[in-house]
Design an enzyme around this catalytic site. Structure first.
Site, PDB file in Angstrom:
ATOM      1  N   TYR A  56      72.536  27.111  22.740  1.00 19.10           N
ATOM      2  CA  TYR A  56      73.799  27.818  23.006  1.00 19.10           C
ATOM      3  C   TYR A  56      74.854  26.776  23.389  1.00 19.10           C
ATOM      4  O   TYR A  56      74.781  26.163  24.457  1.00 19.10           O
ATOM      5  CB  TYR A  56      73.658  28.820  24.155  1.00 19.10           C
ATOM      6  CG  TYR A  56      72.830  30.062  23.856  1.00 19.10           C
ATOM      7  CD1 TYR A  56      72.479  30.427  22.558  1.00 19.10           C
ATOM      8  CD2 TYR A  56      72.414  30.890  24.889  1.00 19.10           C
ATOM      9  CE1 TYR A  56      71.733  31.568  22.305  1.00 19.10           C
ATOM     10  CE2 TYR A  56      71.673  32.042  24.641  1.00 19.10           C
ATOM     11  CZ  TYR A  56      71.339  32.368  23.338  1.00 19.10           C
ATOM     12  OH  TYR A  56      70.601  33.511  23.101  1.00 19.10           O
ATOM     13  N   LEU A 206      74.932  46.337  23.911  1.00 23.85           N
ATOM     14  CA  LEU A 206      76.257  46.875  23.546  1.00 23.85           C
ATOM     15  C   LEU A 206      76.603  46.502  22.109  1.00 23.85           C
ATOM     16  O   LEU A 206      77.774  46.544  21.719  1.00 23.85           O
ATOM     17  CB  LEU A 206      77.316  46.344  24.517  1.00 23.85           C
ATOM     18  CG  LEU A 206      77.101  46.750  25.978  1.00 23.85           C
ATOM     19  CD1 LEU A 206      78.160  46.118  26.875  1.00 23.85           C
ATOM     20  CD2 LEU A 206      77.119  48.273  26.115  1.00 23.85           C
ATOM     21  N   ARG A 208      76.829  43.696  20.840  1.00 23.18           N
ATOM     22  CA  ARG A 208      77.760  42.565  20.900  1.00 23.18           C
ATOM     23  C   ARG A 208      79.198  43.007  21.144  1.00 23.18           C
ATOM     24  O   ARG A 208      80.152  42.419  20.630  1.00 23.18           O
ATOM     25  CB  ARG A 208      77.632  41.725  19.631  1.00 23.18           C
ATOM     26  CG  ARG A 208      76.189  41.214  19.449  1.00 23.18           C
ATOM     27  CD  ARG A 208      75.987  40.594  18.117  1.00 23.18           C
ATOM     28  NE  ARG A 208      74.606  40.192  17.911  1.00 23.18           N
ATOM     29  CZ  ARG A 208      74.098  39.008  18.227  1.00 23.18           C
ATOM     30  NH1 ARG A 208      74.843  38.116  18.813  1.00 23.18           N
ATOM     31  NH2 ARG A 208      72.841  38.735  17.975  1.00 23.18           N
ATOM     32  N   GLY A 209      79.327  44.087  21.906  1.00 17.90           N
ATOM     33  CA  GLY A 209      80.651  44.580  22.291  1.00 17.90           C
ATOM     34  C   GLY A 209      81.086  45.790  21.469  1.00 17.90           C
ATOM     35  O   GLY A 209      81.946  46.551  21.892  1.00 17.90           O
ATOM     36  N   SER A 212      80.769  49.011  23.296  1.00 14.57           N
ATOM     37  CA  SER A 212      81.117  48.896  24.721  1.00 14.57           C
ATOM     38  C   SER A 212      82.204  49.890  25.117  1.00 14.57           C
ATOM     39  O   SER A 212      82.460  50.101  26.298  1.00 14.57           O
ATOM     40  CB  SER A 212      81.631  47.481  25.015  1.00 14.57           C
ATOM     41  OG  SER A 212      82.851  47.258  24.319  1.00 14.57           O
TER      42      SER A 212
HETATM   43  N1  LIG Z   1      66.760  36.395  21.488  1.00 13.49           N
HETATM   44  C1  LIG Z   1      67.807  36.462  20.707  1.00 13.49           C
HETATM   45  O1  LIG Z   1      67.690  36.313  19.468  1.00 13.49           O
HETATM   46  C2  LIG Z   1      69.158  36.731  21.285  1.00 13.49           C
HETATM   47  C3  LIG Z   1      70.248  36.959  20.439  1.00 13.49           C
HETATM   48  C4  LIG Z   1      71.490  37.253  21.022  1.00 13.49           C
HETATM   49  C5  LIG Z   1      71.623  37.287  22.396  1.00 13.49           C
HETATM   50  N2  LIG Z   1      70.559  37.029  23.192  1.00 13.49           N
HETATM   51  C6  LIG Z   1      70.689  37.037  24.671  1.00 13.49           C
HETATM   52  O2  LIG Z   1      71.109  38.308  25.114  1.00 13.49           O
HETATM   53  C7  LIG Z   1      72.306  38.211  25.882  1.00 13.49           C
HETATM   54  C8  LIG Z   1      73.163  39.441  25.689  1.00 13.49           C
HETATM   55  O3  LIG Z   1      73.399  39.610  24.292  1.00 13.49           O
HETATM   56  P1  LIG Z   1      74.736  40.047  23.619  1.00 13.49           P
HETATM   57  O4  LIG Z   1      75.765  39.022  23.802  1.00 13.49           O
HETATM   58  O5  LIG Z   1      74.407  40.452  22.249  1.00 13.49           O
HETATM   59  O6  LIG Z   1      75.121  41.286  24.559  1.00 13.49           O
HETATM   60  P2  LIG Z   1      75.970  42.563  24.483  1.00 13.49           P
HETATM   61  O7  LIG Z   1      75.993  42.980  25.925  1.00 13.49           O
HETATM   62  O8  LIG Z   1      75.525  43.526  23.443  1.00 13.49           O
HETATM   63  O9  LIG Z   1      77.422  42.107  24.022  1.00 13.49           O
HETATM   64  C9  LIG Z   1      78.218  41.252  24.777  1.00 13.49           C
HETATM   65  C10 LIG Z   1      79.658  41.498  24.361  1.00 13.49           C
HETATM   66  O10 LIG Z   1      80.062  42.790  24.835  1.00 13.49           O
HETATM   67  C11 LIG Z   1      81.288  42.682  25.549  1.00 13.49           C
HETATM   68  N3  LIG Z   1      81.345  43.673  26.651  1.00 13.49           N
HETATM   69  C12 LIG Z   1      82.224  44.699  26.752  1.00 13.49           C
HETATM   70  N4  LIG Z   1      81.999  45.406  27.861  1.00 13.49           N
HETATM   71  C13 LIG Z   1      80.975  44.836  28.484  1.00 13.49           C
HETATM   72  C14 LIG Z   1      80.313  45.131  29.702  1.00 13.49           C
HETATM   73  N5  LIG Z   1      80.670  46.112  30.505  1.00 13.49           N
HETATM   74  N6  LIG Z   1      79.293  44.353  30.074  1.00 13.49           N
HETATM   75  C15 LIG Z   1      78.893  43.340  29.275  1.00 13.49           C
HETATM   76  N7  LIG Z   1      79.492  43.001  28.104  1.00 13.49           N
HETATM   77  C16 LIG Z   1      80.544  43.753  27.723  1.00 13.49           C
HETATM   78  C17 LIG Z   1      81.246  41.281  26.094  1.00 13.49           C
HETATM   79  O11 LIG Z   1      82.438  40.997  26.641  1.00 13.49           O
HETATM   80  P3  LIG Z   1      83.731  40.139  26.389  1.00 13.49           P
HETATM   81  O12 LIG Z   1      83.781  39.767  24.932  1.00 13.49           O
HETATM   82  O13 LIG Z   1      84.828  41.016  26.812  1.00 13.49           O
HETATM   83  O14 LIG Z   1      83.499  38.998  27.253  1.00 13.49           O
HETATM   84  C18 LIG Z   1      80.631  40.499  24.947  1.00 13.49           C
HETATM   85  O15 LIG Z   1      81.580  40.193  23.971  1.00 13.49           O
HETATM   86  C19 LIG Z   1      72.951  36.913  25.397  1.00 13.49           C
HETATM   87  O16 LIG Z   1      73.845  36.380  26.340  1.00 13.49           O
HETATM   88  C20 LIG Z   1      71.741  36.043  25.187  1.00 13.49           C
HETATM   89  O17 LIG Z   1      71.314  35.495  26.422  1.00 13.49           O
HETATM   90  C21 LIG Z   1      69.335  36.781  22.656  1.00 13.49           C
END
Ligand SMILES: NC(=O)c1ccc[n+]([C@@H]2O[C@H](COP(=O)([O-])OP(=O)(O)OC[C@H]3O[C@@H](n4cnc5c(N)ncnc54)[C@H](OP(=O)(O)O)[C@@H]3O)[C@@H](O)[C@H]2O)c1
Length: 331
Positions: A56, A206, A208-209, A212
Protein backbone atom coordinates in the site's frame (compact mmCIF):
# COMPACT_ATOMS: atom_id res chain seq x y z
CA UNK A 1 -16.27 -1.18 21.78
CA UNK A 2 -16.85 -4.91 22.14
CA UNK A 3 -14.11 -7.45 21.51
CA UNK A 4 -14.31 -10.97 20.09
CA UNK A 5 -11.83 -13.74 19.39
CA UNK A 6 -10.81 -13.80 15.72
CA UNK A 7 -11.43 -17.35 14.53
CA UNK A 8 -11.03 -20.15 17.04
CA UNK A 9 -7.28 -19.62 17.46
CA UNK A 10 -6.84 -15.89 16.96
CA UNK A 11 -6.29 -12.78 19.07
CA UNK A 12 -9.01 -10.75 20.78
CA UNK A 13 -10.03 -7.98 18.41
CA UNK A 14 -12.50 -5.10 18.35
CA UNK A 15 -15.75 -5.72 16.49
CA UNK A 16 -14.69 -3.09 13.92
CA UNK A 17 -11.24 -2.92 12.35
CA UNK A 18 -9.57 0.03 10.66
CA UNK A 19 -8.26 -0.61 7.14
CA UNK A 20 -5.52 1.90 6.35
CA UNK A 21 -5.12 1.37 2.58
CA UNK A 22 -6.94 4.56 1.53
CA UNK A 23 -4.46 6.60 3.58
CA UNK A 24 -1.79 5.78 0.99
CA UNK A 25 -3.33 6.79 -2.28
CA UNK A 26 -5.56 4.00 -3.64
CA UNK A 27 -8.54 6.36 -3.59
CA UNK A 28 -6.71 9.41 -4.93
CA UNK A 29 -4.74 11.90 -2.86
CA UNK A 30 -4.64 11.36 0.89
CA UNK A 31 -3.20 13.48 3.67
CA UNK A 32 -0.70 12.21 6.20
CA UNK A 33 -2.12 14.25 9.09
CA UNK A 34 -5.67 12.98 8.39
CA UNK A 35 -4.43 9.38 8.35
CA UNK A 36 -2.59 9.70 11.64
CA UNK A 37 -5.52 11.52 13.28
CA UNK A 38 -7.88 8.77 12.07
CA UNK A 39 -5.66 6.00 13.45
CA UNK A 40 -5.41 7.81 16.81
CA UNK A 41 -9.18 8.39 16.93
CA UNK A 42 -9.79 4.72 16.15
CA UNK A 43 -7.49 3.60 18.97
CA UNK A 44 -9.13 6.08 21.36
CA UNK A 45 -12.52 4.59 20.43
CA UNK A 46 -11.29 1.09 21.30
CA UNK A 47 -10.45 -0.24 17.82
CA UNK A 48 -7.38 -2.46 18.16
CA UNK A 49 -7.23 -4.05 14.67
CA UNK A 50 -5.25 -2.11 12.06
CA UNK A 51 -4.99 -3.60 8.59
CA UNK A 52 -2.31 -2.74 6.04
CA UNK A 53 -0.29 -4.21 3.17
CA UNK A 54 3.44 -3.78 2.51
CA UNK A 55 2.48 -2.72 -1.04
CA UNK A 56 0.00 0.00 0.00
CA UNK A 57 1.77 3.11 -1.22
CA UNK A 58 4.85 0.89 -1.71
CA UNK A 59 5.71 0.97 2.00
CA UNK A 60 4.12 4.36 2.72
CA UNK A 61 1.19 2.83 4.62
CA UNK A 62 3.37 0.82 6.98
CA UNK A 63 5.55 3.87 7.69
CA UNK A 64 2.42 5.94 8.37
CA UNK A 65 1.14 3.33 10.83
CA UNK A 66 4.61 3.12 12.41
CA UNK A 67 4.55 6.89 12.95
CA UNK A 68 1.00 6.83 14.35
CA UNK A 69 1.89 4.03 16.79
CA UNK A 70 4.87 5.84 18.34
CA UNK A 71 4.12 6.04 22.05
CA UNK A 72 1.21 3.56 21.79
CA UNK A 73 1.66 0.39 23.84
CA UNK A 74 2.44 -2.41 21.37
CA UNK A 75 0.27 -4.88 23.29
CA UNK A 76 -2.83 -2.75 22.66
CA UNK A 77 -2.71 -3.12 18.87
CA UNK A 78 -3.25 -6.04 16.49
CA UNK A 79 -1.43 -5.32 13.24
CA UNK A 80 -2.53 -7.28 10.16
CA UNK A 81 -0.16 -7.11 7.16
CA UNK A 82 -0.72 -8.40 3.63
CA UNK A 83 2.28 -9.22 1.51
CA UNK A 84 3.42 -10.71 -1.78
CA UNK A 85 1.99 -8.14 -4.23
CA UNK A 86 4.65 -6.66 -6.51
CA UNK A 87 4.58 -3.00 -7.56
CA UNK A 88 6.60 -0.72 -9.81
CA UNK A 89 7.77 2.85 -9.37
CA UNK A 90 4.72 4.21 -11.17
CA UNK A 91 2.42 2.28 -8.81
CA UNK A 92 1.48 -0.48 -11.29
CA UNK A 93 0.87 -4.03 -10.06
CA UNK A 94 3.31 -6.66 -11.33
CA UNK A 95 1.93 -9.94 -10.01
CA UNK A 96 2.57 -11.86 -6.82
CA UNK A 97 5.63 -13.45 -5.25
CA UNK A 98 4.82 -15.78 -2.34
CA UNK A 99 7.97 -17.89 -2.45
CA UNK A 100 9.30 -18.56 1.05
CA UNK A 101 12.56 -16.69 0.34
CA UNK A 102 10.62 -13.66 -0.92
CA UNK A 103 8.31 -13.63 2.12
CA UNK A 104 11.31 -13.80 4.49
CA UNK A 105 12.64 -10.73 2.74
CA UNK A 106 9.28 -8.89 2.78
CA UNK A 107 8.67 -9.46 6.50
CA UNK A 108 12.08 -8.04 7.33
CA UNK A 109 11.24 -4.76 5.60
CA UNK A 110 7.73 -4.62 7.09
CA UNK A 111 9.06 -4.91 10.63
CA UNK A 112 11.45 -2.04 9.93
CA UNK A 113 8.81 0.21 8.38
CA UNK A 114 6.27 -0.46 11.11
CA UNK A 115 8.92 -0.08 13.83
CA UNK A 116 7.77 -3.23 15.64
CA UNK A 117 9.38 -6.56 16.55
CA UNK A 118 6.44 -8.70 15.48
CA UNK A 119 3.39 -8.66 13.21
CA UNK A 120 0.19 -10.04 14.73
CA UNK A 121 -1.41 -11.45 11.56
CA UNK A 122 0.61 -11.96 8.38
CA UNK A 123 -1.08 -13.01 5.16
CA UNK A 124 -0.43 -13.40 1.45
CA UNK A 125 -2.58 -10.77 -0.32
CA UNK A 126 -3.25 -13.10 -3.25
CA UNK A 127 -2.58 -16.72 -4.10
CA UNK A 128 0.64 -17.03 -6.10
CA UNK A 129 -0.20 -19.42 -8.97
CA UNK A 130 3.44 -20.56 -9.03
CA UNK A 131 3.76 -21.41 -5.34
CA UNK A 132 1.67 -24.08 -3.57
CA UNK A 133 -0.26 -22.51 -0.65
CA UNK A 134 1.36 -25.13 1.63
CA UNK A 135 4.80 -23.60 0.97
CA UNK A 136 3.58 -20.06 1.62
CA UNK A 137 1.82 -21.00 4.86
CA UNK A 138 4.82 -23.12 5.90
CA UNK A 139 7.12 -20.11 5.44
CA UNK A 140 4.89 -17.93 7.65
CA UNK A 141 4.70 -20.76 10.22
CA UNK A 142 8.53 -20.59 10.35
CA UNK A 143 8.24 -16.86 11.10
CA UNK A 144 5.91 -17.69 13.99
CA UNK A 145 8.53 -20.08 15.39
CA UNK A 146 11.14 -17.33 15.05
CA UNK A 147 8.86 -14.84 16.89
CA UNK A 148 8.38 -12.36 14.03
CA UNK A 149 4.72 -13.21 13.43
CA UNK A 150 1.94 -14.37 15.79
CA UNK A 151 -0.84 -15.65 13.49
CA UNK A 152 -1.52 -16.55 9.85
CA UNK A 153 -4.36 -15.11 7.78
CA UNK A 154 -5.44 -15.48 4.16
CA UNK A 155 -6.88 -13.06 1.62
CA UNK A 156 -9.20 -13.52 -1.38
CA UNK A 157 -8.75 -17.29 -1.69
CA UNK A 158 -11.37 -19.93 -2.39
CA UNK A 159 -12.66 -22.81 -0.26
CA UNK A 160 -10.17 -25.43 -1.52
CA UNK A 161 -7.15 -23.19 -0.87
CA UNK A 162 -8.49 -22.38 2.60
CA UNK A 163 -8.77 -26.10 3.38
CA UNK A 164 -5.23 -26.81 2.12
CA UNK A 165 -3.77 -23.87 4.06
CA UNK A 166 -5.48 -24.85 7.31
CA UNK A 167 -4.11 -28.38 7.00
CA UNK A 168 -0.58 -26.91 7.36
CA UNK A 169 -1.15 -24.45 10.21
CA UNK A 170 -4.16 -22.89 12.01
CA UNK A 171 -5.52 -19.93 10.05
CA UNK A 172 -7.17 -17.18 12.10
CA UNK A 173 -9.02 -15.25 9.41
CA UNK A 174 -9.79 -14.82 5.77
CA UNK A 175 -9.81 -11.23 4.56
CA UNK A 176 -12.25 -10.91 1.70
CA UNK A 177 -14.72 -8.50 0.14
CA UNK A 178 -18.18 -8.81 1.65
CA UNK A 179 -21.01 -6.32 1.55
CA UNK A 180 -24.65 -5.96 0.68
CA UNK A 181 -23.60 -5.86 -2.97
CA UNK A 182 -20.69 -8.36 -2.87
CA UNK A 183 -22.08 -11.57 -1.43
CA UNK A 184 -20.02 -14.14 -3.31
CA UNK A 185 -18.61 -15.72 -0.12
CA UNK A 186 -21.99 -16.96 1.09
CA UNK A 187 -22.18 -20.18 -0.97
CA UNK A 188 -18.88 -21.96 -0.35
CA UNK A 189 -16.23 -19.75 1.24
CA UNK A 190 -18.08 -18.68 4.39
CA UNK A 191 -19.29 -22.24 5.18
CA UNK A 192 -15.73 -23.54 4.70
CA UNK A 193 -14.35 -20.89 7.07
CA UNK A 194 -17.02 -21.68 9.65
CA UNK A 195 -16.29 -25.36 9.38
CA UNK A 196 -12.62 -24.72 10.15
CA UNK A 197 -13.12 -22.03 12.82
CA UNK A 198 -11.65 -19.27 10.62
CA UNK A 199 -12.95 -15.72 11.11
CA UNK A 200 -13.76 -13.25 8.33
CA UNK A 201 -12.32 -9.74 8.19
CA UNK A 202 -14.60 -8.18 5.60
CA UNK A 203 -13.38 -5.39 3.38
CA UNK A 204 -15.26 -3.29 0.84
CA UNK A 205 -18.17 -3.17 3.30
CA UNK A 206 -19.15 0.13 1.69
CA UNK A 207 -18.10 -1.12 -1.74
CA UNK A 208 -15.26 1.40 -1.65
CA UNK A 209 -17.59 4.29 -0.86
CA UNK A 210 -20.24 3.43 -3.48
CA UNK A 211 -22.87 2.38 -0.91
CA UNK A 212 -21.78 4.84 1.77
CA UNK A 213 -24.62 7.24 0.98
CA UNK A 214 -22.07 9.97 0.20
CA UNK A 215 -21.11 8.88 -3.31
CA UNK A 216 -22.23 10.86 -6.34
CA UNK A 217 -21.90 10.00 -9.99
CA UNK A 218 -18.69 11.56 -11.32
CA UNK A 219 -16.77 11.27 -8.02
CA UNK A 220 -13.50 9.34 -7.83
CA UNK A 221 -11.93 10.43 -11.11
CA UNK A 222 -8.60 11.63 -9.74
CA UNK A 223 -5.36 10.04 -10.92
CA UNK A 224 -4.65 6.74 -9.23
CA UNK A 225 -8.19 6.33 -7.86
CA UNK A 226 -9.12 2.64 -8.19
CA UNK A 227 -12.73 3.64 -8.71
CA UNK A 228 -11.99 5.47 -11.96
CA UNK A 229 -11.57 1.98 -13.53
CA UNK A 230 -13.85 -0.14 -11.35
CA UNK A 231 -16.89 -1.48 -13.29
CA UNK A 232 -19.41 -0.60 -10.58
CA UNK A 233 -18.53 3.07 -10.80
CA UNK A 234 -18.94 3.43 -14.56
CA UNK A 235 -21.76 4.89 -16.68
CA UNK A 236 -25.11 3.13 -16.37
CA UNK A 237 -23.73 0.78 -13.69
CA UNK A 238 -23.16 3.57 -11.21
CA UNK A 239 -26.66 4.91 -11.86
CA UNK A 240 -28.22 1.51 -11.15
CA UNK A 241 -26.07 1.04 -8.05
CA UNK A 242 -26.94 4.46 -6.69
CA UNK A 243 -30.64 3.59 -7.10
CA UNK A 244 -29.99 0.71 -4.67
CA UNK A 245 -28.40 3.20 -2.28
CA UNK A 246 -31.51 5.37 -2.41
CA UNK A 247 -33.66 2.34 -1.52
CA UNK A 248 -31.34 1.74 1.41
CA UNK A 249 -31.52 5.40 2.41
CA UNK A 250 -35.26 5.09 2.97
CA UNK A 251 -34.66 2.29 5.50
CA UNK A 252 -31.84 4.25 7.13
CA UNK A 253 -34.01 7.34 7.50
CA UNK A 254 -36.82 5.33 9.07
CA UNK A 255 -34.34 4.12 11.68
CA UNK A 256 -32.74 7.55 12.13
CA UNK A 257 -29.30 6.34 11.04
CA UNK A 258 -27.12 6.85 7.95
CA UNK A 259 -26.78 4.64 4.87
CA UNK A 260 -23.15 3.80 5.75
CA UNK A 261 -24.21 2.75 9.24
CA UNK A 262 -26.89 0.42 7.82
CA UNK A 263 -24.42 -1.10 5.35
CA UNK A 264 -21.79 -1.73 8.04
CA UNK A 265 -24.36 -3.02 10.55
CA UNK A 266 -25.72 -5.44 7.91
CA UNK A 267 -22.28 -7.06 7.49
CA UNK A 268 -21.79 -7.26 11.27
CA UNK A 269 -25.25 -8.83 11.61
CA UNK A 270 -24.26 -11.77 9.37
CA UNK A 271 -22.34 -13.41 12.21
CA UNK A 272 -20.11 -12.74 15.21
CA UNK A 273 -17.28 -14.31 13.22
CA UNK A 274 -17.44 -11.49 10.63
CA UNK A 275 -15.55 -8.29 11.45
CA UNK A 276 -16.07 -5.26 9.17
CA UNK A 277 -12.85 -3.45 8.20
CA UNK A 278 -13.63 0.21 7.81
CA UNK A 279 -11.76 2.17 5.15
CA UNK A 280 -12.12 5.61 6.77
CA UNK A 281 -9.42 8.15 5.96
CA UNK A 282 -10.84 10.99 8.00
CA UNK A 283 -12.03 11.24 11.59
CA UNK A 284 -15.57 12.27 10.61
CA UNK A 285 -15.99 9.15 8.44
CA UNK A 286 -14.58 6.99 11.22
CA UNK A 287 -17.07 8.50 13.67
CA UNK A 288 -19.93 7.71 11.32
CA UNK A 289 -18.69 4.12 11.02
CA UNK A 290 -18.37 3.81 14.81
CA UNK A 291 -22.06 4.75 15.03
CA UNK A 292 -22.91 1.49 13.25
CA UNK A 293 -22.10 -0.34 16.47
CA UNK A 294 -25.25 1.03 18.05
CA UNK A 295 -27.50 0.02 15.12
CA UNK A 296 -29.64 -3.00 15.90
CA UNK A 297 -31.17 -4.67 12.85
CA UNK A 298 -34.31 -6.65 13.63
CA UNK A 299 -35.51 -9.54 11.48
CA UNK A 300 -37.96 -7.10 9.86
CA UNK A 301 -35.12 -4.63 9.15
CA UNK A 302 -33.02 -7.39 7.58
CA UNK A 303 -35.95 -8.46 5.41
CA UNK A 304 -36.54 -4.85 4.29
CA UNK A 305 -32.84 -4.49 3.46
CA UNK A 306 -32.93 -7.74 1.46
CA UNK A 307 -35.89 -6.39 -0.53
CA UNK A 308 -34.16 -3.05 -1.14
CA UNK A 309 -30.85 -4.66 -2.16
CA UNK A 310 -31.44 -8.26 -3.23
CA UNK A 311 -28.52 -10.64 -3.71
CA UNK A 312 -26.75 -10.05 -7.06
CA UNK A 313 -28.41 -6.64 -7.41
CA UNK A 314 -25.15 -4.81 -8.13
CA UNK A 315 -24.43 -3.69 -11.67
CA UNK A 316 -20.82 -4.42 -12.62
CA UNK A 317 -18.12 -6.62 -11.12
CA UNK A 318 -16.30 -5.77 -7.89
CA UNK A 319 -12.96 -5.59 -9.76
CA UNK A 320 -12.09 -5.06 -13.43
CA UNK A 321 -12.12 -8.36 -15.37
CA UNK A 322 -8.31 -8.55 -15.59
CA UNK A 323 -8.04 -8.35 -11.79
CA UNK A 324 -10.93 -10.76 -11.15
CA UNK A 325 -9.09 -13.34 -13.24
CA UNK A 326 -6.30 -13.41 -10.61
CA UNK A 327 -8.64 -14.00 -7.65
CA UNK A 328 -8.60 -17.57 -6.38
CA UNK A 329 -11.82 -16.69 -4.51
CA UNK A 330 -13.64 -16.22 -7.84
CA UNK A 331 -12.65 -19.60 -9.31
N1 LIG B 1 -7.55 -8.19 1.15
C1 LIG B 1 -7.81 -7.41 0.13
O1 LIG B 1 -7.72 -7.83 -1.04
C2 LIG B 1 -8.24 -6.00 0.37
C3 LIG B 1 -8.67 -5.21 -0.70
C4 LIG B 1 -9.10 -3.90 -0.43
C5 LIG B 1 -9.08 -3.41 0.86
N2 LIG B 1 -8.62 -4.19 1.88
C6 LIG B 1 -8.56 -3.67 3.27
O2 LIG B 1 -9.85 -3.31 3.71
C7 LIG B 1 -9.88 -1.95 4.13
C8 LIG B 1 -11.23 -1.33 3.84
O3 LIG B 1 -11.52 -1.50 2.45
P1 LIG B 1 -12.18 -0.45 1.50
O4 LIG B 1 -11.30 0.70 1.32
O5 LIG B 1 -12.61 -1.18 0.31
O6 LIG B 1 -13.40 0.01 2.43
P2 LIG B 1 -14.79 0.64 2.26
O7 LIG B 1 -15.12 1.00 3.68
O8 LIG B 1 -15.74 -0.18 1.46
O9 LIG B 1 -14.58 1.97 1.40
C9 LIG B 1 -13.80 3.03 1.84
C10 LIG B 1 -14.28 4.27 1.10
O10 LIG B 1 -15.59 4.62 1.57
C11 LIG B 1 -15.61 6.00 1.94
N3 LIG B 1 -16.54 6.22 3.08
C12 LIG B 1 -17.67 6.96 3.04
N4 LIG B 1 -18.27 6.95 4.24
C13 LIG B 1 -17.52 6.21 5.04
C14 LIG B 1 -17.65 5.87 6.41
N5 LIG B 1 -18.62 6.30 7.19
N6 LIG B 1 -16.71 5.09 6.96
C15 LIG B 1 -15.70 4.62 6.20
N7 LIG B 1 -15.52 4.92 4.88
C16 LIG B 1 -16.44 5.73 4.32
C17 LIG B 1 -14.19 6.27 2.34
O11 LIG B 1 -14.05 7.59 2.53
P3 LIG B 1 -13.40 8.87 1.88
O12 LIG B 1 -13.13 8.58 0.43
O13 LIG B 1 -14.40 9.92 2.09
O14 LIG B 1 -12.19 9.02 2.66
C18 LIG B 1 -13.40 5.48 1.32
O15 LIG B 1 -13.29 6.16 0.11
C19 LIG B 1 -8.72 -1.30 3.38
O16 LIG B 1 -8.27 -0.13 4.00
C20 LIG B 1 -7.70 -2.41 3.40
O17 LIG B 1 -7.02 -2.42 4.65
C21 LIG B 1 -8.23 -5.47 1.65
Amino acid sequence: MKHVRLGKAGPSISTLGLGCMGMSGIYGPSHRADGIATIHAAIDAGINLLDTGDFYGMGHNEMLIGEALKGVSRDKIIISVKTGALRDVAGGFNGTDNRPAALKNFVTYSLQRLGVDHIDIYRPARLDPNVPIEETVGAIADMIKAGYVRHIGLSEVGAETIRRAAAVHPIVDLQIEYSLISRGIEDKILPQCRDLGIGITAYGVLSRGLISGHWQKGDGQSKGDFRAHSPRFQGKNVERNLALVEALRQIAETKGVTVAQIAIAWVAAQGRDIIPLIGARKVERLEEALGSQAVHLSAADLAAIETAVPQNAAAGGRYPETMLAHLDSEK
